[in-house]
Each structure stands twice: as C-alpha cells, then as structure tokens.
Design an enzyme around this catalytic site. Structure first.
Site, PDB file in Angstrom:
ATOM      1  N   ASP A 198      -1.574  -7.069 -10.818  1.00 27.39           N
ATOM      2  CA  ASP A 198      -0.256  -6.869 -10.199  1.00 27.39           C
ATOM      3  C   ASP A 198       0.718  -6.918 -11.384  1.00 27.39           C
ATOM      4  O   ASP A 198       0.290  -6.689 -12.534  1.00 27.39           O
ATOM      5  CB  ASP A 198       0.035  -7.955  -9.141  1.00 27.39           C
ATOM      6  CG  ASP A 198       1.230  -7.609  -8.245  1.00 27.39           C
ATOM      7  OD1 ASP A 198       1.050  -6.848  -7.283  1.00 27.39           O
ATOM      8  OD2 ASP A 198       2.352  -8.076  -8.515  1.00 27.39           O
ATOM      9  N   LYS A 258      -3.489 -13.387  -2.413  1.00 22.94           N
ATOM     10  CA  LYS A 258      -2.700 -13.062  -3.608  1.00 22.94           C
ATOM     11  C   LYS A 258      -2.664 -14.292  -4.488  1.00 22.94           C
ATOM     12  O   LYS A 258      -2.802 -15.415  -4.004  1.00 22.94           O
ATOM     13  CB  LYS A 258      -1.273 -12.683  -3.210  1.00 22.94           C
ATOM     14  CG  LYS A 258      -0.534 -11.895  -4.275  1.00 22.94           C
ATOM     15  CD  LYS A 258      -0.842 -10.421  -4.152  1.00 22.94           C
ATOM     16  CE  LYS A 258      -0.211  -9.596  -5.250  1.00 22.94           C
ATOM     17  NZ  LYS A 258      -0.332  -8.150  -4.955  1.00 22.94           N
ATOM     18  N   LYS A 313      -1.559  -4.506   4.792  1.00 19.40           N
ATOM     19  CA  LYS A 313      -1.858  -3.368   3.921  1.00 19.40           C
ATOM     20  C   LYS A 313      -3.364  -3.125   3.863  1.00 19.40           C
ATOM     21  O   LYS A 313      -3.844  -2.010   4.024  1.00 19.40           O
ATOM     22  CB  LYS A 313      -1.331  -3.687   2.513  1.00 19.40           C
ATOM     23  CG  LYS A 313      -1.461  -2.573   1.517  1.00 19.40           C
ATOM     24  CD  LYS A 313      -1.303  -3.058   0.073  1.00 19.40           C
ATOM     25  CE  LYS A 313       0.016  -3.748  -0.160  1.00 19.40           C
ATOM     26  NZ  LYS A 313       0.257  -3.990  -1.610  1.00 19.40           N
ATOM     27  N   GLN A 325      -0.210  -8.332   2.122  1.00 18.28           N
ATOM     28  CA  GLN A 325      -1.531  -7.805   1.778  1.00 18.28           C
ATOM     29  C   GLN A 325      -2.457  -7.754   3.001  1.00 18.28           C
ATOM     30  O   GLN A 325      -3.310  -6.872   3.093  1.00 18.28           O
ATOM     31  CB  GLN A 325      -2.136  -8.685   0.673  1.00 18.28           C
ATOM     32  CG  GLN A 325      -3.231  -8.004  -0.138  1.00 18.28           C
ATOM     33  CD  GLN A 325      -2.690  -7.129  -1.266  1.00 18.28           C
ATOM     34  OE1 GLN A 325      -1.794  -7.534  -1.992  1.00 18.28           O
ATOM     35  NE2 GLN A 325      -3.235  -5.941  -1.408  1.00 18.28           N
ATOM     36  N   SER A 355      -9.514  -0.387  -5.099  1.00 15.83           N
ATOM     37  CA  SER A 355     -10.168  -1.648  -5.449  1.00 15.83           C
ATOM     38  C   SER A 355     -11.366  -1.894  -4.535  1.00 15.83           C
ATOM     39  O   SER A 355     -12.433  -2.326  -4.977  1.00 15.83           O
ATOM     40  CB  SER A 355      -9.196  -2.823  -5.321  1.00 15.83           C
ATOM     41  OG  SER A 355      -8.386  -2.945  -6.469  1.00 15.83           O
ATOM     42  N   ASN A 398       2.389   0.175 -14.358  1.00 15.41           N
ATOM     43  CA  ASN A 398       1.241   0.916 -13.830  1.00 15.41           C
ATOM     44  C   ASN A 398       1.620   1.820 -12.654  1.00 15.41           C
ATOM     45  O   ASN A 398       1.280   3.009 -12.637  1.00 15.41           O
ATOM     46  CB  ASN A 398       0.150  -0.083 -13.410  1.00 15.41           C
ATOM     47  CG  ASN A 398      -0.999   0.609 -12.722  1.00 15.41           C
ATOM     48  OD1 ASN A 398      -1.059   0.679 -11.497  1.00 15.41           O
ATOM     49  ND2 ASN A 398      -1.910   1.179 -13.494  1.00 15.41           N
TER      50      ASN A 398
HETATM   51  P1  NDP Z   1       3.566  -3.725 -14.197  1.00 11.97           P
HETATM   52  O1  NDP Z   1       3.587  -5.082 -14.759  1.00 11.97           O
HETATM   53  O2  NDP Z   1       2.620  -2.720 -14.742  1.00 11.97           O
HETATM   54  O3  NDP Z   1       5.013  -3.076 -14.261  1.00 11.97           O
HETATM   55  C1  NDP Z   1       6.103  -3.679 -13.669  1.00 11.97           C
HETATM   56  C2  NDP Z   1       7.353  -2.859 -13.951  1.00 11.97           C
HETATM   57  O4  NDP Z   1       8.437  -3.357 -13.190  1.00 11.97           O
HETATM   58  C3  NDP Z   1       7.794  -2.954 -15.404  1.00 11.97           C
HETATM   59  O5  NDP Z   1       8.475  -1.778 -15.747  1.00 11.97           O
HETATM   60  C4  NDP Z   1       8.719  -4.163 -15.364  1.00 11.97           C
HETATM   61  O6  NDP Z   1       9.653  -4.208 -16.435  1.00 11.97           O
HETATM   62  C5  NDP Z   1       9.415  -3.947 -14.052  1.00 11.97           C
HETATM   63  N1  NDP Z   1       9.826  -5.246 -13.504  1.00 11.97           N
HETATM   64  C6  NDP Z   1       9.009  -6.289 -13.193  1.00 11.97           C
HETATM   65  N2  NDP Z   1       9.728  -7.331 -12.759  1.00 11.97           N
HETATM   66  C7  NDP Z   1      10.997  -6.935 -12.793  1.00 11.97           C
HETATM   67  C8  NDP Z   1      12.204  -7.563 -12.467  1.00 11.97           C
HETATM   68  N3  NDP Z   1      12.221  -8.829 -11.997  1.00 11.97           N
HETATM   69  N4  NDP Z   1      13.338  -6.853 -12.619  1.00 11.97           N
HETATM   70  C9  NDP Z   1      13.310  -5.571 -13.082  1.00 11.97           C
HETATM   71  N5  NDP Z   1      12.196  -4.930 -13.427  1.00 11.97           N
HETATM   72  C10 NDP Z   1      11.062  -5.593 -13.280  1.00 11.97           C
HETATM   73  O7  NDP Z   1       3.331  -3.911 -12.634  1.00 11.97           O
HETATM   74  P2  NDP Z   1       2.847  -2.851 -11.559  1.00 11.97           P
HETATM   75  O8  NDP Z   1       3.322  -1.490 -11.893  1.00 11.97           O
HETATM   76  O9  NDP Z   1       1.406  -3.074 -11.326  1.00 11.97           O
HETATM   77  O10 NDP Z   1       3.593  -3.380 -10.244  1.00 11.97           O
HETATM   78  C11 NDP Z   1       4.865  -2.894  -9.846  1.00 11.97           C
HETATM   79  C12 NDP Z   1       5.079  -3.176  -8.365  1.00 11.97           C
HETATM   80  O11 NDP Z   1       4.045  -2.526  -7.613  1.00 11.97           O
HETATM   81  C13 NDP Z   1       4.992  -4.649  -7.953  1.00 11.97           C
HETATM   82  O12 NDP Z   1       5.870  -4.849  -6.862  1.00 11.97           O
HETATM   83  C14 NDP Z   1       3.556  -4.795  -7.461  1.00 11.97           C
HETATM   84  O13 NDP Z   1       3.419  -5.863  -6.566  1.00 11.97           O
HETATM   85  C15 NDP Z   1       3.374  -3.460  -6.775  1.00 11.97           C
HETATM   86  N6  NDP Z   1       1.999  -3.011  -6.575  1.00 11.97           N
HETATM   87  C16 NDP Z   1       1.121  -2.893  -7.606  1.00 11.97           C
HETATM   88  C17 NDP Z   1      -0.157  -2.433  -7.399  1.00 11.97           C
HETATM   89  C18 NDP Z   1      -1.118  -2.219  -8.509  1.00 11.97           C
HETATM   90  O14 NDP Z   1      -2.219  -1.698  -8.233  1.00 11.97           O
HETATM   91  N7  NDP Z   1      -0.802  -2.543  -9.753  1.00 11.97           N
HETATM   92  C19 NDP Z   1      -0.630  -2.102  -6.041  1.00 11.97           C
HETATM   93  C20 NDP Z   1       0.392  -2.177  -5.027  1.00 11.97           C
HETATM   94  C21 NDP Z   1       1.645  -2.637  -5.302  1.00 11.97           C
HETATM   95  P3  NDP Z   1       9.397  -5.232 -17.650  1.00 11.97           P
HETATM   96  O15 NDP Z   1       8.293  -4.610 -18.446  1.00 11.97           O
HETATM   97  O16 NDP Z   1      10.693  -5.296 -18.362  1.00 11.97           O
HETATM   98  O17 NDP Z   1       9.005  -6.534 -17.031  1.00 11.97           O
HETATM   99  O1  2IT Z   2      -0.170  -5.305  -4.200  1.00 10.24           O
HETATM  100  C1  2IT Z   2      -1.315  -4.821  -4.311  1.00 10.24           C
HETATM  101  O2  2IT Z   2      -1.848  -4.230  -3.372  1.00 10.24           O
HETATM  102  C2  2IT Z   2      -2.013  -4.970  -5.589  1.00 10.24           C
HETATM  103  N1  2IT Z   2      -1.434  -5.517  -6.522  1.00 10.24           N
HETATM  104  C3  2IT Z   2      -3.408  -4.460  -5.749  1.00 10.24           C
HETATM  105  C4  2IT Z   2      -4.391  -5.433  -5.189  1.00 10.24           C
HETATM  106  C5  2IT Z   2      -5.847  -5.126  -5.449  1.00 10.24           C
HETATM  107  O3  2IT Z   2      -6.649  -5.983  -5.066  1.00 10.24           O
HETATM  108  O4  2IT Z   2      -6.183  -4.088  -6.008  1.00 10.24           O
END
Ligand code: NDP
Ligand code: 2IT
Length: 443
Positions: free
Chosen positions: A165, A125, A113, A110, A375, A239
């Site tokens: 997250d 985090k 980034k 982070q 954010s 998401n």
């Molecule tokens: P969500 O909780 O909305 O979705 C996560 C997705 O990934 C779900 O489909 C979940 O499936 C799957 N998943 C999670 N853990 C595992 C695992 N161990 N094995 C297989 N599938 C898995 O999270 P986000 O979409 O917010 O985050 C996804 C990724 O993006 C993460 O790496 C996060 O750190 C990164 N990220 C998120 C940001 C944000 O703004 N939200 C910003 C930047 C990066 P299930 O429902 O079955 O758990």
């Molecule tokens: O991994 C990431 O950059 C996030 N989960 C978003 C962090 C934030 O503060 O919006």
C-alpha cells in the site's frame, strides 16, 4: 432510529478518536439500511455489530537501529477484520500518519472491496507509522525484518496474506518475505506483490491503475462514451497513479497532471510517463524534478490538481485529497467522471457534490479493486505452483472489473438508486459477506 444509525452511533462512541474509521462507516452504513429493511433476520443476528468489530487487532512494538547506531521505535499494526469469505487479505501501509483508525478504515473498506472481486478473500489491513522516505535501503531492511519478526506469527498463506500500500512496494515486500521465510522455513504465498523471481504475478504491479481505468471505461461506456481524446487529471505519482496514467494514455486520453506530497505538475502536452517512472520508481525522487526533463511543464506547491479543467479525474494519492472545494472546481469545469484510485480520497461532502451534479462517480472499493483482485490471482498461482502470462492475468483483470461494474450498478438499480455506484458497491459487496456470515453461525 434506524438499525444502521443506531449501530453507527454506538460504534463511533465505542471507538473514540478514530476519525478515518468513523468516516468510512458513516459513508457505508446508511447505504445498507434498505438491505436490513428487506432482511430483518440480519438485525436479530447482530450482523452489523459483528461487521464493524474486527475479528482481531494486533498492535506491536517495532524496534530497529538506524544508520547512526541509534535505536528507533515504531508502532506496527495488523487488523484482521473479517474472514467470512477467505483468509484476511489487504495491504500494509508505511507512512508517518498511520494510526489504528487509519488501519481500521482501510481494513473495513477492504472487506467490501474483496467481496466485490468475487475472489475467496476476507478483509484485513496493516502497517506502521514508519516513514520510508529518506531512509537507506539498510534502514528499510532493518525495519522490515523487525516488523516481520512479530507479524510472522499472525499470518500465513491460508490465514492472512498482506501486500503493499502507501510506502510498501517491491523492495519492502522482498525484505518482509525474506524474513518470513527465515523465521518459518516456509516458501509459501504469504505476501503478494512479490517480484517475479520468487513467486510474483505478472500484471500485479500494473493491476490497481489498469483496473481503475478499466472500471472507469465501463462506467463511461454505459453512457455511450469512452476515454479516447479525454483530458485526465491524476493526483499522486506512486504505484496506482503511474499505471492509471499508463493505461489512460494507451486508451487515447491525455494525462495532464500528477502530484506528490510536496506539489503537482501540469504538462499541457500530456505527462511523459517514462520521465515520471525514472524519477519515482528508479530514483525515489520528487515530482518537481519533472521540470528538469520537461522545462515547459509547470510545478505548483499551492492549489489543487482539481483546478485544471478535465473530463475525467482520478484521485490516486491518499484519503481526503478531494473535498468540497475540489469537487466544486470539477463540476464548474464540466468534469464527466471521477474514479477513485486511492482509498477514500473523496470525502463525504465532496462525493455528494459530485453526485448531485451528475458527475459519474466510481468509489474506491469498486474502482481500485483490481490490485487486490490480482493479488488473489497471485495466491492462486502460488498454490498451484505455476504462473500465468501477462495477457492471461490482464484478461482476468478486465473480466473482474467488468463484473464489479455490472454487480454494483445492478445493486444500485435494484435498491432504487440508479447510477449511484457508492450505494451499489456497498450493497453488492455487503450481500455476499452477510450471506457467508449467516451460514457460518454466530462467530
Ligand atoms: P505509493 O506509496 O506508491 O504512492 C503514494 C502517492 O501518493 C505518492 O505520490 C505520495 O507522495 C502520495 N501521497 C501519499 N500520502 C500523501 C499525503 N498524505 N498527501 C499527499 N500525497 C500523498 O502508494 P500507492 O500508489 O500504492 O497507493 C496510493 C493510494 O491507492 C492509497 O490510497 C492506497 O491505499 C490505494 N490503493 C493502493 C493499491 C495498491 O495495489 N498499491 C490498491 C488499492 C488502493 P509522496 O511520495 O510525497 O509521499
Ligand atoms: O487497498 C488495497 O486494496 C491494497 N493496497 C492492495 C491489497 C492487496 O492485498 O493486494
């Protein structure tokens, strides 16, 4: 032994058992050696030793009562990694796999980034080993209130601003915000990803996925290509995955796959995103339910989405989901570009295979920075007590992603690694943090 190798070895030895953190620093530190070669003063000021040691790490007990009246205890974390550029900023992850090493890897990433976004935000985090899956809304609220009852004393709009997250979305942010306000009496921008009714920003929900697709488009454009007509394979259905799929489809691509932790779907006609949103965002169901809406699609519990021939692959679920076997499949099938929506979804070997075979590769700290960037725009709007339109924020997001691409590719070229965005993003993100840390003295 080079300075970066020495610090890498010492840091691994000093933090045993934190595999994901080890992996993150193994990926970053060696790429920074050329910067230290050019700036010997950084080594004398112990810059790297300071960078790999979080400013503060908070670990706490989170007791709560489940629907059966049974007390449950989880572990809460907030790692305040680096505040050289601004208040600590980064999400909270609620997932049973969360350990200190997970939060440290995410917090470390982070820092770089957030620097790349050009916004005034430091790196942090947090999270918990709490599993929101299968819990009632009341249980999630009880957990969030207990979590915030400790966390509130460590955060604030000008000190540390958490967000979502994995496992933390609008519902959890709402419960956390309500408890923060109750404990402090402050109505301030202490969390981002809030609902629009109480200070959220338009476009924040879409920002990570859209930003990923903007960055991948920038990367393709530099090679005279675009997303129109391309076959795209996506993992995850949360998401990031949903809004990456939405923007990719809008730009003319066909999205063929999505997944969750149980399995993956393939739809040769292109994923019906309205169906996925209904299953995942509304009902919190499983991706296999997609077949109820689209019976001709396929559902698999074995194998990898990376086995589906594609032009572009977007890993958007979790760390280490794209390894050497997946990378080899993508290369065999002539995949052109990979953009990391998740944090560290590609392991080091997987990344090397892709890069060595000429696949354009956008690392997470550049590619998924759109979420935290918006954010930071939410923080600005909160401070000014006003709100921008969807289009205003989306335009700013596009500009930020373009700037991240330009900075990263320029840094790669300057340090003799043209087109290596892993090195470029690490170096470009690092340079600003290093300059700010130097100017602020030994702290
Ligand atoms: P969500 O909780 O909305 O979705 C996560 C997705 O990934 C779900 O489909 C979940 O499936 C799957 N998943 C999670 N853990 C595992 C695992 N161990 N094995 C297989 N599938 C898995 O999270 P986000 O979409 O917010 O985050 C996804 C990724 O993006 C993460 O790496 C996060 O750190 C990164 N990220 C998120 C940001 C944000 O703004 N939200 C910003 C930047 C990066 P299930 O429902 O079955 O758990
Ligand atoms: O991994 C990431 O950059 C996030 N989960 C978003 C962090 C934030 O503060 O919006």
């Amino acid at each position: 032994m080079s300075y970066t190798s020495e610090v890498l070895a010492k840091t691994i030895e000093k933090n045993p058992g934190e595999q994901e953190f080890h992996q993150a620093i193994r990926e970053v530190l060696p790429t920074l050696q050329p910067v230290f070669d050019a700036n010997p003063a950084y080594q004398r000021s112990g810059l790297l030793e300071r960078l790999v040691e979080p400013e503060r790490q908070i670990i706490f007990r989170v007791p709560w009562v489940d629907d059966k009246g049974q007390v449950q205890v989880n572990r809460g974390f907030r790692v305040q990694f680096n505040s050289a550029l601004g208040p600590y900023k980064g999400g909270l992850r609620f997932h049973p796999s969360v350990k200190l090493g997970t939060i440290k890897f995410l917090g470390f990433e982070q820092i770089f980034k957030n620097s790349l976004t050009g916004q005034p935000i430091g790196g942090g985090k947090g999270g918990s080993d709490f599993d929101p899956k299968g819990k009632s809304d009341r249980e999630v609220m009880a957990f969030c209130q207990s979590f915030m009852t400790e966390l509130f004393r460590h955060i604030g709009a000008d000190t540390d601003v958490p967000a979502g997250d994995i496992g933390v979305g609008g519902r959890e942010i709402g419960f956390l915000y309500g408890q923060y306000k109750r404990l402090t009496g402050l109505y301030e921008g202490v969390l981002t990803g809030k609902d629009l009714t109480y200070g959220g920003s338009l476009t924040r929900t879409e920002a990570t996925g859209y930003g990923l697709v903007y960055l991948v488009s920038n990367m393709l454009e530099a090679k005279g290509q675009d997303l129109n007509g391309k076959k795209v394979v996506i993992s995850g259905s949360g998401n990031v995955a949903i809004y990456a799929a939405e923007k990719a489809a809008k730009l003319g691509a066909k999205v063929l796959t999505m997944s969750d932790s149980n399995g993956w779907i393939f739809d040769g006609d292109g994923i019906d995103l309205a169906a996925v949103k209904e299953i995942k965002e509304v009902r919190r169901g499983r991706i296999r339910e997609y077949l109820n809406v689209r019976p001709k699609a396929e559902y698999h519990e074995e194998g990898l989405v990376w086995s589906v021939p594609c032009d572009v692959a977007l890993p958007c679920a979790t760390q280490n989901e794209l390894r050497a076997d997946g990378a080899r499949l993508l290369v065999q099938n002539k995949c052109v570009a990979v953009g990391e929506g998740a944090n560290m979804p590609t392991d080091i070997e997987g990344t090397e295979i892709l890069q060595q075979n000429g696949v354009l590769f956008a690392p997470g700290k550049a590619a998924n920075a759109g979420g935290v960037a918006v954010s930071a725009l939410e923080m600005s709007q909160n401070s000014m007590r006003l709100s921008w339109t969807f289009d205003e924020v989306d335009e700013k997001l596009k500009g930020i992603m373009k700037n991240i691409y330009t900075q990263s590719s320029a840094a790669a070229e300057r340090y003799g690694a043209k087109d290596n965005l892993v090195l470029g993003a690490n170096v470009a993100g690092f340079l600003k943090v290093a300059a700010a840390m130097t100017l602020q003295g030994i702290v």
